[in-house]
Design an enzyme around this catalytic site. Sequence first.
Site, PDB file in Angstrom:
ATOM      1  N   TYR A 148       0.814  -1.214   0.000  1.00  0.00           N
ATOM      2  CA  TYR A 148       0.000   0.000   0.000  1.00  0.00           C
ATOM      3  C   TYR A 148       0.850   1.268   0.000  1.00  0.00           C
ATOM      4  O   TYR A 148       0.330   2.357  -0.244  1.00  0.00           O
ATOM      5  CB  TYR A 148      -0.932   0.034   1.215  1.00  0.00           C
ATOM      6  CG  TYR A 148      -1.873  -1.127   1.349  1.00  0.00           C
ATOM      7  CD1 TYR A 148      -2.067  -2.048   0.318  1.00  0.00           C
ATOM      8  CD2 TYR A 148      -2.588  -1.322   2.530  1.00  0.00           C
ATOM      9  CE1 TYR A 148      -2.935  -3.114   0.465  1.00  0.00           C
ATOM     10  CE2 TYR A 148      -3.458  -2.377   2.677  1.00  0.00           C
ATOM     11  CZ  TYR A 148      -3.622  -3.286   1.648  1.00  0.00           C
ATOM     12  OH  TYR A 148      -4.483  -4.342   1.814  1.00  0.00           O
ATOM     13  N   HIS A 208       0.976 -11.707   2.251  1.00  0.00           N
ATOM     14  CA  HIS A 208      -0.071 -10.994   1.522  1.00  0.00           C
ATOM     15  C   HIS A 208      -0.740 -11.862   0.451  1.00  0.00           C
ATOM     16  O   HIS A 208      -1.966 -11.851   0.309  1.00  0.00           O
ATOM     17  CB  HIS A 208       0.508  -9.720   0.885  1.00  0.00           C
ATOM     18  CG  HIS A 208      -0.515  -8.669   0.608  1.00  0.00           C
ATOM     19  ND1 HIS A 208      -0.221  -7.328   0.569  1.00  0.00           N
ATOM     20  CD2 HIS A 208      -1.848  -8.758   0.354  1.00  0.00           C
ATOM     21  CE1 HIS A 208      -1.324  -6.641   0.301  1.00  0.00           C
ATOM     22  NE2 HIS A 208      -2.322  -7.479   0.161  1.00  0.00           N
TER      23      HIS A 208
END
Length: 280
Positions: free
Chosen positions: A57, A115
């Site tokens: 992010y 992730h």
Amino acid sequence: MGTEDADAVAPGTCPTANSMPMLGLGTWQNDDPDQCAETVRTALEMGYRHIDTAQMYDNEAAVGEGIERADVDREDVFLATKIKPANLGHDDVLETARESLDRLGVDSVDLLYVHWPARAYDPEETLSAFSELYDEGLIDNVGVSNFLPEQIEEAIDICDAPILANQVELHPMLQQPDLRAACENYDVEVVAYSPIARGEVFDQPELRDVAAKHDVSEARVSLAWLREKGVTAIPKATGEDHLGDNFASLTLELDREDINAIDSIDSASREVDPDFAPWN
């Protein structure tokens, strides 16, 4: 919906059995540093106690700044981040996890996720590094994200540290009952990203009907439905109104008729579906 409704909900309401608050703030695409920091601060002072970020992010520093700005003690915040797929080699996990802690300005995180089971992910190499971080006290819990049931079982067998959660896309149009059942069987919490399906819940007739019945938003209904299913939701929001509306879902009680209507939605619509996903 004003923040006065959200204020009626006590901070930390609805934790899971593992003390992970069942509603959190997702920060994907919140990559303007000032906006991200202010969103995190506002959310925490509103009552949120679960903040989710990731290396991918590119906002860990801003998230850390928001936590620092908030009039909330760090130990009261459940903070999660994720190692991106390119960094899942053993040594890269160890190095970049420490870099994430530095960016966040914390000594440890409550939850560190794999992730995606993709790119550099190797179960033995990756999870041994996570176990080392756990043993060193740099992470309190290990998580996986976007894992299929067989991959969760493999991770549990390999990882010396317990697997707390599997973070996946989950909402009324992608209910994933088999995956939820597998996670329950493995005693792994389910965390839902994109819990309002990037706004698609507003166009779903069943959710519209339930929302009208309770005089609330469709987003609030979706989040309350997830909570009824025992799923932790981490909706993204930036404005105070949306933060407050999402947080007020903690006080919305759906009845059996509402839940049955949402359960009946016959859809398997994914909003996040990259080529490297394990289901492709």
